[in-house]
Design an enzyme around this catalytic site. Structure first.
Site: not given
Lengths: 271, 400
Positions: A96, A219, A247
């Site tokens: 991320s 996602d 995610h």
């Protein structure tokens, strides 16, 4: 100095290999989030885990508002750790926001990194009309910040260590008596602001290190078109779309995540 | 999709209830939840967990809630906003637990709407944020005032030392340009006044000595000129202006080619316009290019590559603990020259230090480079390998 960094960032080194693989956690969690995938790398690599200052069991006293008001400050944490352990030929796996933090670190000291693995990356979460679709409007991000605030009202789950009693899963007990993703609410909120308001699109062409974009199916935080945008703008990048949804493929589908990363590391990088 | 209906009383209990798998698929939802969101009984099964949530709550689910359930086996008192079929946002409190069942793992969640409590909390939060903000501003102000007082004194001391140093430098500069140069010039002049006849009148030793006086006084003159150039870099009268580095490199290259007559191959990426002192920056690239020519490998023409990348760097340097990231140009200057041992990386930047006393030049070039870079609040470092060439990395801020 080196020891200071290692305790400041709660650095843990395991594995029996020599080449370092550095796992950088994303926003909202700490190094624990990697524990379903790291065992698969211990035989062949030197596995390095850490918590960013302000997350997990890092030294909160080292939190510096100025430094961490930009992703550059977080990139400095990664470079500090690389220097402290004298890491070279590093494979950096970032989840991320850590994919962009890792990108900044690799732009600063390209010679230190051999490959980047970007798990669910996004260079910009907010839509920028007319051309860029990040997936969110500014108001959505504001609402997320508010949701975080509300979850921190007199609420100990994220803040204090918790004792878990799970007779059915004894292997989890020891680890989970320690805090899960414990974090200071003020710092977490600022990390969220820095994460979700950053725009790293202009940094993408500066990356010279080869990279893998590990894109999940469905996602919503980093949608497919964002992964494709990254692939177009990162030279020497490889795009792999995982069957895993959501995610956090390293938590929801660790086996698939491991196999995609290993498959990529086994290949000759694109020139 | 096959779903099993929830049996009473859970189906109509005064709380929403649903279960989902790790991949985010809803296995079952009770009627209370379906009704709350405006769906028919059983309609929700098979859809995605995120479809029940507002966009912000989806993000919170992905970044906090799911990791928590997955890692910890449960989550309690989570605040989220559901999104009804008609788009209405419904604030809820949610508890979740992870259960292993036949056929895999399932996550169970129960939730209750908290509309009124939500408003109350909003007010509390707003008040809390204001109080925190005020407190922080107050703390920051107090600290800033203390730092300011401390720095004001330090600054004053530094200014007076700087002023004194400047006077010394100006004096030194004038000593170099007049007092010292004059006698050296005269030395050269008088030694050249010896005629052929005068010289023949000298013994062989006398003639040799005269020759050496001439050579040494010429060398001394160059040395003094180099030093003067170095000292003059501290002259801050040169104005800051927008300098196109690409043009500077071009002019420096022409100058070096003109002076040395050596052809060089130069490939440069596009260089930025930055705020700086033109004459000094020109000197910087002149010295780098001049060095590449001086220390070229005998069998090859000098080949130089310049790469440039814009990146963000902390502008604070001695002041550790302070951070302000601004745009810098990182310029990598690499040649194919003789190179040197990396042991001497710091040594080469010192004034009048030469690795090879017989090489051309006064040993001032890289000291000038370092000074120019430092005058621009940047940094310079070098990596080299004998026989492979030298690579300088310069970091220069775009704004002063």
């Amino acid at each position: 100095m080196a020891n200071d960094v290692l305790s400041r960032n709660n650095v843990k080194v395991t594995g029996r290999g020599t080449q370092p693989i550095l796992f950088a956690h994303g926003f909202g969690c700490d190094q624990n989030m990697w524990r379903f995938v790291t065992p698969a790398f211990e035989a062949d690599y030197r596995v390095v885990l850490f918590d960013y200052v302000g997350s997990g069991k890092s030294d909160l006293r080292a939190y510096n508002r100025e430094r961490y008001s930009s992703l550059n400050g977080y990139a400095e944490d990664i470079l500090d750790i690389c220097r402290a352990l004298d890491l070279k030929d590093v494979i950096l796996v970032g989840h991320s926001v850590s994919s962009m933090i890792g990108l900044l670190a690799a732009i600063r000291e390209p010679e230190r990194f051999q490959r980047l693995v970007l798990v669910s990356p996004s260079p910009r979460y907010i839509n920028e009309a007319p051309d860029y679709v990040g997936g969110f409007e500014r108001a959505d991000i504001e609402e997320l910040l508010q949701t975080m605030d509300k979850n921190y009202i007199g609420w100990a789950n994220f803040l204090a260590p918790m004792v878990m009693n799970r007779p059915d899963r004894p292997e989890l007990n020891q680890e989970l008596t320690e805090s899960f993703c414990s974090t200071d609410p003020t710092i977490a909120r600022r990390f969220a602001e820095v994460t979700f308001f950053s725009d790293n699109r202009k940094d993408l062409p500066k990356l010279t290190v080869p990279s893998l974009i590990l894109q999940c199916s469905e996602d919503l935080i980093a949608p497919r078109q964002v992964g494709e945008y990254l692939h177009r703008n990162l030279t020497r990048s490889t795009l792999r779309v995982a069957r895993a949804t959501g995610h956090c493929p390293h938590m929801s589908a660790p086996e698939e995540t491991v196999s995609i990363i290993k498959d990529y590391l086994g290949q000759v990088p694109m020139s | 999709m096959a779903t099993h209906l929830l049996e009473d009383p859970l189906n109509t209990a005064p709380c929403g209830f649903f279960t989902f798998t790790d991949d985010g698929t809803l296995v079952a939802a009770n009627d209370t939840l379906a009704g709350m969101l405006g769906y028919a009984s059983g309609e929700l099964a098979g859809s995605r967990v995120e479809s029940l949530l507002t966009l912000a709550s989806r993000m919170f689910y992905q970044t906090h809630l799911f990791p928590m359930i997955r890692m910890q086996g449960k989550a309690e008192e989570i605040f989220l906003s559901l999104r009804s079929r008609s788009g209405e946002s419904i604030p809820v409190l949610l508890n979740a637990v992870r259960k292993e069942q036949e056929g895999g793992v399932v996550n169970q969640c129960a939730l209750i709407p908290v509309r009124n409590r939500g408003k109350y909390e909003d007010e509390l939060l707003a008040a809390k944020r204001m109080a925190e903000e005020a407190l922080r501003n107050n703390e920051e102000l107090t600290r800033a005032r203390q730092e300011l007082e401390l720095h004001a004194r330090e600054l004053d001391q530094k200014l007076s030392r700087l002023e004194q140093k400047n006077q010394e430098l100006t004096r030194l500069s004038s000593i170099l340009s007049h007092e010292l140069r004059e006698p050296i010039r005269k030395l050269s002049m008088f030694s050249s006044l010896f005629t052929q006849q005068d010289r023949q009148a000298l013994s062989a030793t006398g003639q040799r000595s005269l020759e050496r006086i001439k050579v040494q006084s010429a060398r001394m003159e160059q040395l003094v000129m180099a030093l003067q150039e170095f000292v003059s870099l501290d002259d801050t009268h040169e104005p800051l202006e927008e300098v196109a580095l690409g043009e500077v490199v071009d002019s420096a290259r022409q100058l070096v080619t003109g002076r040395t007559g050596t052809v060089m191959e130069l490939h440069s990426e596009q260089l930025p316009v930055l705020q700086g002192r033109r004459r000094q920056l020109m000197m910087l690239f002149f010295q780098l290019l001049d060095n590449s020519v001086k220390f070229r490998r005998p069998e090859e023409d000098p080949r130089i590559g310049i790469e440039c990348c814009l990146l963000q760097h902390n502008t604070y340097r001695p002041n550790t603990g302070r951070y302000h990231y601004t745009d810098f140009a990182r310029i990598i200057y690499a040649d194919n020259g003789m190179g040197f041992d990396n042991r001497y990386n710091d040594y080469v930047f010192e004034a009048l230090k030469k690795l090879d006393p017989n090489s051309p030049g006064q040993g001032i070039g890289l000291a000038i480079c370092r000074k120019v870079v430092e005058n621009h609040n940047g940094s310079i470092s070098v990596e080299s390998e004998p026989g492979r060439g030298t690579r300088f990395t310069l970091l220069l801020p775009l704004r002063q």
